[in-house]
Design an enzyme around this catalytic site. Sequence first.
Site, mmCIF file in Angstrom:
data_model
loop_
_atom_site.group_PDB
_atom_site.id
_atom_site.type_symbol
_atom_site.label_atom_id
_atom_site.label_comp_id
_atom_site.label_asym_id
_atom_site.label_seq_id
_atom_site.Cartn_x
_atom_site.Cartn_y
_atom_site.Cartn_z
ATOM 1 N N HIS A 120 -6.445 4.723 7.070
ATOM 2 C CA HIS A 120 -5.624 5.748 6.461
ATOM 3 C C HIS A 120 -5.867 7.071 7.282
ATOM 4 C CE1 HIS A 120 -4.254 4.205 2.609
ATOM 5 N NE2 HIS A 120 -4.820 3.291 2.962
ATOM 6 N N ASN A 157 -1.390 5.588 5.016
ATOM 7 C CA ASN A 157 -1.915 4.597 6.076
ATOM 8 C C ASN A 157 -1.514 5.240 7.617
ATOM 9 O OD1 ASN A 157 -1.018 2.781 3.581
ATOM 10 N ND2 ASN A 157 -2.122 1.684 4.886
ATOM 11 N N ASP A 214 0.755 -1.116 -0.010
ATOM 12 C CA ASP A 214 -0.045 0.181 -0.063
ATOM 13 C C ASP A 214 0.907 1.226 -0.061
ATOM 14 O OD1 ASP A 214 -2.007 1.847 0.262
ATOM 15 O OD2 ASP A 214 -3.330 0.626 1.769
ATOM 16 N N HIS A 232 -8.011 -1.404 8.743
ATOM 17 C CA HIS A 232 -6.981 -0.609 7.817
ATOM 18 C C HIS A 232 -7.248 0.737 7.938
ATOM 19 C CE1 HIS A 232 -4.346 -0.901 3.867
ATOM 20 N NE2 HIS A 232 -5.410 0.155 3.705
ATOM 21 N N CYS A 251 -4.306 4.674 -2.036
ATOM 22 C CA CYS A 251 -4.811 4.073 -3.515
ATOM 23 C C CYS A 251 -4.771 4.892 -4.399
ATOM 24 C CB CYS A 251 -6.225 3.592 -3.166
ATOM 25 S SG CYS A 251 -7.129 2.879 -4.606
HETATM 26 N N1 COA Z 1 -1.578 -9.366 -13.112
HETATM 27 C C1 COA Z 1 -0.662 -9.015 -14.195
HETATM 28 N N2 COA Z 1 -1.577 -8.768 -15.749
HETATM 29 C C2 COA Z 1 -2.827 -8.970 -15.301
HETATM 30 C C3 COA Z 1 -3.533 -9.330 -14.008
HETATM 31 C C4 COA Z 1 -2.830 -9.438 -13.146
HETATM 32 N N3 COA Z 1 -3.323 -9.756 -11.908
HETATM 33 N N4 COA Z 1 -4.706 -9.288 -14.250
HETATM 34 C C5 COA Z 1 -4.905 -8.758 -15.723
HETATM 35 N N5 COA Z 1 -3.960 -8.685 -16.255
HETATM 36 C C6 COA Z 1 -3.534 -8.417 -17.752
HETATM 37 C C7 COA Z 1 -4.293 -9.112 -18.454
HETATM 38 O O1 COA Z 1 -3.425 -10.310 -18.872
HETATM 39 C C8 COA Z 1 -4.380 -8.355 -19.961
HETATM 40 O O2 COA Z 1 -3.180 -8.408 -20.552
HETATM 41 P P1 COA Z 1 -3.009 -8.266 -22.150
HETATM 42 O O3 COA Z 1 -3.953 -7.138 -22.701
HETATM 43 O O4 COA Z 1 -1.577 -8.315 -22.405
HETATM 44 O O5 COA Z 1 -3.787 -9.478 -22.705
HETATM 45 C C9 COA Z 1 -4.680 -7.027 -19.272
HETATM 46 O O6 COA Z 1 -4.021 -6.954 -17.862
HETATM 47 C C10 COA Z 1 -6.143 -6.611 -19.049
HETATM 48 O O7 COA Z 1 -6.560 -7.679 -18.375
HETATM 49 P P2 COA Z 1 -8.295 -7.385 -18.064
HETATM 50 O O8 COA Z 1 -8.754 -8.903 -17.214
HETATM 51 O O9 COA Z 1 -9.049 -6.943 -19.073
HETATM 52 O O10 COA Z 1 -8.226 -6.550 -16.821
HETATM 53 P P3 COA Z 1 -8.525 -4.904 -16.497
HETATM 54 O O11 COA Z 1 -7.803 -4.026 -17.833
HETATM 55 O O12 COA Z 1 -10.003 -4.902 -16.656
HETATM 56 O O13 COA Z 1 -7.745 -4.873 -15.106
HETATM 57 C C11 COA Z 1 -7.035 -5.464 -13.045
HETATM 58 C C12 COA Z 1 -8.299 -5.623 -14.062
HETATM 59 C C13 COA Z 1 -7.941 -6.141 -11.779
HETATM 60 C C14 COA Z 1 -5.887 -6.287 -13.530
HETATM 61 C C15 COA Z 1 -6.511 -4.011 -12.726
HETATM 62 O O14 COA Z 1 -7.667 -3.207 -12.844
HETATM 63 C C16 COA Z 1 -5.669 -3.794 -11.548
HETATM 64 O O15 COA Z 1 -4.414 -4.397 -11.614
HETATM 65 N N6 COA Z 1 -6.139 -3.359 -10.545
HETATM 66 C C17 COA Z 1 -5.463 -3.030 -9.411
HETATM 67 C C18 COA Z 1 -5.457 -1.715 -8.736
HETATM 68 C C19 COA Z 1 -4.712 -1.757 -7.393
HETATM 69 O O16 COA Z 1 -3.721 -2.232 -7.014
HETATM 70 N N7 COA Z 1 -5.195 -0.774 -6.719
HETATM 71 C C20 COA Z 1 -4.445 -0.714 -5.447
HETATM 72 C C21 COA Z 1 -4.762 -1.954 -4.352
HETATM 73 S S1 COA Z 1 -6.228 -2.052 -3.987
HETATM 74 ZN ZN ZN Z 2 -4.847 1.381 2.029
#
Ligand code: COA
Ligand code: ZN
Length: 317
Positions: free
Chosen positions: A210, A250, A17, A208, A241
Amino acid sequence: MSLAPDPIVIQEVALCDGLQIEPAWVPTEEKVRLADALSGFGFSRIELSSFVSPLAVPALRDAEEVFARVRRASGCIYVALVPNLRGAQRALAAGADELNLVMSSSDTHNRANMGMDAGTSFRAFAEIVPRALDSGVGLNGTVSTAFGCPFEGPQDEDRVLALVERYRALGVRGVTLADTTGMANPRQVEALVERVLSLVPAEDLTLHFHNTRGMGLANLLAAYEAGARRFDAALGGLGGCPFAPGASGNICTEDVVNMCHDMGLTTGLDLPGLIGLSRILPALLGHDTPGQVAKAGRACDLHPSPGTQALRRQRKA
Ligand code: COA
Ligand code: ZN
């Protein structure tokens, strides 16, 4: 004779985080150095990185390498944040001890953060749980924005409780209630924690917080008084975030530990060690950090008396 109060468990989240929102790239070896130092301070839980899309959070794109290179302390659980099945597969392959599944009570925030609604998150979690259990890996489920959403505002307590029950029904043992953008107040925390503790034992519940609006430590204390014993905190008060407007740090690990120790509550953590490590963060990150105790020192770190003459001289100058 009065009984000693229960110890407080602090899960260190600065590497996850904390670093996820940092604009400057922190090299993998520096992350590993921080993690190894933290491992020496007595933590039983460290959230090490997240297996999210590297496009969404480039700062943590080296999660695999961090897990591979960290020297693991015995007795410490190294946790990985996971948004979806792909993330769980990566985290399991990297040898995480526990998966922290994350979704938000607010659908608007879940869509902004994870690109999906709650139903889609839980369909993925249902596929993840048997894989984690088969591998002997622990599970925790986080309800983000549980105390308020920056887009939707207040969150319905009943909805938060239903999400907690949904995690537990899937076989996810640990539950975290996250105040993602510091919207909680102590009265609200007390009320929600009391209700959640009727569903989840205290050893499985994490809070958790902040410190976005300066209520972080007050919220921790309110949760403690309501029976909670496990808290996330980040060295230096780093964190936030990347997909929530106005997000900030945090609650700060060394500030929490300092408060607990001054109040006679045990944490099992090395406070001087934490303060020393926190003091290297500004040089590493290129900016000041919000923690207080690393700047002020502990209340017991007394200063030599300047003496009356010296004080007079200072006033004249
Ligand atoms: N790790 C790495 N790559 C990932 C992945 C993961 N967990 N999940 C999806 N991908 C890749 C897919 O393989 C795809 O790649 P490509 O275009 O090369 O085929 C691409 O990302 C898009 O995949 P998709 O399933 O359509 O995901 P998305 O674009 O809708 O994104 C998340 C969804 C969840 C992966 C993304 O929103 C994310 O990582 N969010 C986390 C945000 C975060 O960390 N916030 C703070 C902490 S709470
Ligand atoms: Zn947090």
